[in-house]
Design a protein around this motif. Structure first.
Motif, mmCIF file in Angstrom:
data_model
loop_
_atom_site.group_PDB
_atom_site.id
_atom_site.type_symbol
_atom_site.label_atom_id
_atom_site.label_comp_id
_atom_site.label_asym_id
_atom_site.label_seq_id
_atom_site.Cartn_x
_atom_site.Cartn_y
_atom_site.Cartn_z
ATOM 1 N N UNK A 171 0.808 -1.219 0.000
ATOM 2 C CA UNK A 171 0.000 0.000 0.000
ATOM 3 C C UNK A 171 0.846 1.276 0.000
ATOM 4 N N UNK A 172 1.882 1.321 0.826
ATOM 5 C CA UNK A 172 2.741 2.507 0.937
ATOM 6 C C UNK A 172 1.933 3.770 1.227
ATOM 7 N N UNK A 173 1.041 3.679 2.169
ATOM 8 C CA UNK A 173 0.179 4.812 2.526
ATOM 9 C C UNK A 173 1.019 5.978 3.070
ATOM 10 N N UNK A 174 0.794 7.173 2.608
ATOM 11 C CA UNK A 174 1.576 8.313 3.087
ATOM 12 C C UNK A 174 1.313 8.623 4.564
ATOM 13 N N UNK A 175 0.183 8.210 5.077
ATOM 14 C CA UNK A 175 -0.142 8.491 6.477
ATOM 15 C C UNK A 175 0.341 7.412 7.436
ATOM 16 N N UNK A 176 0.924 6.345 6.915
ATOM 17 C CA UNK A 176 1.356 5.232 7.767
ATOM 18 C C UNK A 176 2.484 5.684 8.693
ATOM 19 N N UNK A 177 2.354 5.347 9.964
ATOM 20 C CA UNK A 177 3.361 5.738 10.939
ATOM 21 C C UNK A 177 4.551 4.786 10.963
ATOM 22 N N UNK A 229 -0.231 -7.515 13.008
ATOM 23 C CA UNK A 229 -0.270 -6.296 12.212
ATOM 24 C C UNK A 229 1.168 -6.011 11.881
ATOM 25 N N UNK A 230 1.528 -4.803 11.769
ATOM 26 C CA UNK A 230 2.926 -4.573 11.765
ATOM 27 C C UNK A 230 3.520 -3.679 10.739
ATOM 28 N N UNK A 231 4.765 -3.980 10.497
ATOM 29 C CA UNK A 231 5.585 -3.179 9.616
ATOM 30 C C UNK A 231 5.158 -3.336 8.166
ATOM 31 N N UNK A 232 4.251 -4.225 7.918
ATOM 32 C CA UNK A 232 3.784 -4.460 6.566
ATOM 33 C C UNK A 232 2.410 -5.086 6.566
ATOM 34 N N UNK A 276 -6.513 -5.645 3.134
ATOM 35 C CA UNK A 276 -7.503 -6.357 2.336
ATOM 36 C C UNK A 276 -7.235 -6.385 0.848
ATOM 37 N N UNK A 277 -6.155 -5.764 0.405
ATOM 38 C CA UNK A 277 -5.913 -5.678 -1.038
ATOM 39 C C UNK A 277 -5.647 -7.030 -1.688
#
Length: 139
Positions: free
Chosen positions: A42-48, A82-85, A113-114
């Motif tokens: 996903x590489x979401x920009x909001x991911x912490x 969950x996690x780092x990916x 879910x992708x």
């Protein structure tokens, strides 16, 4: 008995007030969170979390099995993955979840879910299509 979580319908997060009270008095954890490999599609920009493998030492299947078995000795009720990916991009995740079930621990998978919409990738990683993966996860 009143439930303390806002999502009491989720198996593994539905601890009763009495369970929580007893766990606090006994200094006993109920839930463990395990981060999976730093692979994410996903590489979401909001991911912490920076999903860059160099920052995370990767565990192998035996490491996960050992932790799950130790969690059972600590009377952990649930393990959240969950996690780092993205946990479902980890080829061994089904084996890891089956070990949770074998130990009487409820596994909870946080996923974007992708993978469910990509049968080719799903087959490449898990050897089954998306619907079959959902059935495996449900079981």
């Amino acid at each position: 008995m009143r439930k303390l979580w806002l999502t009491p319908e989720i198996n593994g997060l539905d601890f009763s007030e009495n369970e929580v009270r007893c766990a606090i008095l006994q200094d006993q954890p109920l839930l463990l969170t395990l981060y999976t490999k730093g692979i994410c599609n996903a590489k979401c920009p909001s991911c912490y979390i920076t999903s860059n493998d160099e920052f995370y030492s990767e565990m192998n299947i035996d490491d996960y099995i050992d932790i799950i078995r130790e969690a059972r000795t600590l009377n952990i009720k649930s393990i959240k993955f969950s996690g780092a990916g993205e946990p479902l991009l980890v080829p061994e995740i089904l084996e890891i979840l089956k070990e949770c079930n074998a130990q009487g621990i409820v596994p909870i998978v946080y996923t974007n879910g992708s993978l469910f919409g990509d049968n080719d990738l799903c087959r490449q990683i898990h050897g089954v299509d998306s619907l079959q993966l959902i059935e495996e996860l449900y079981n």
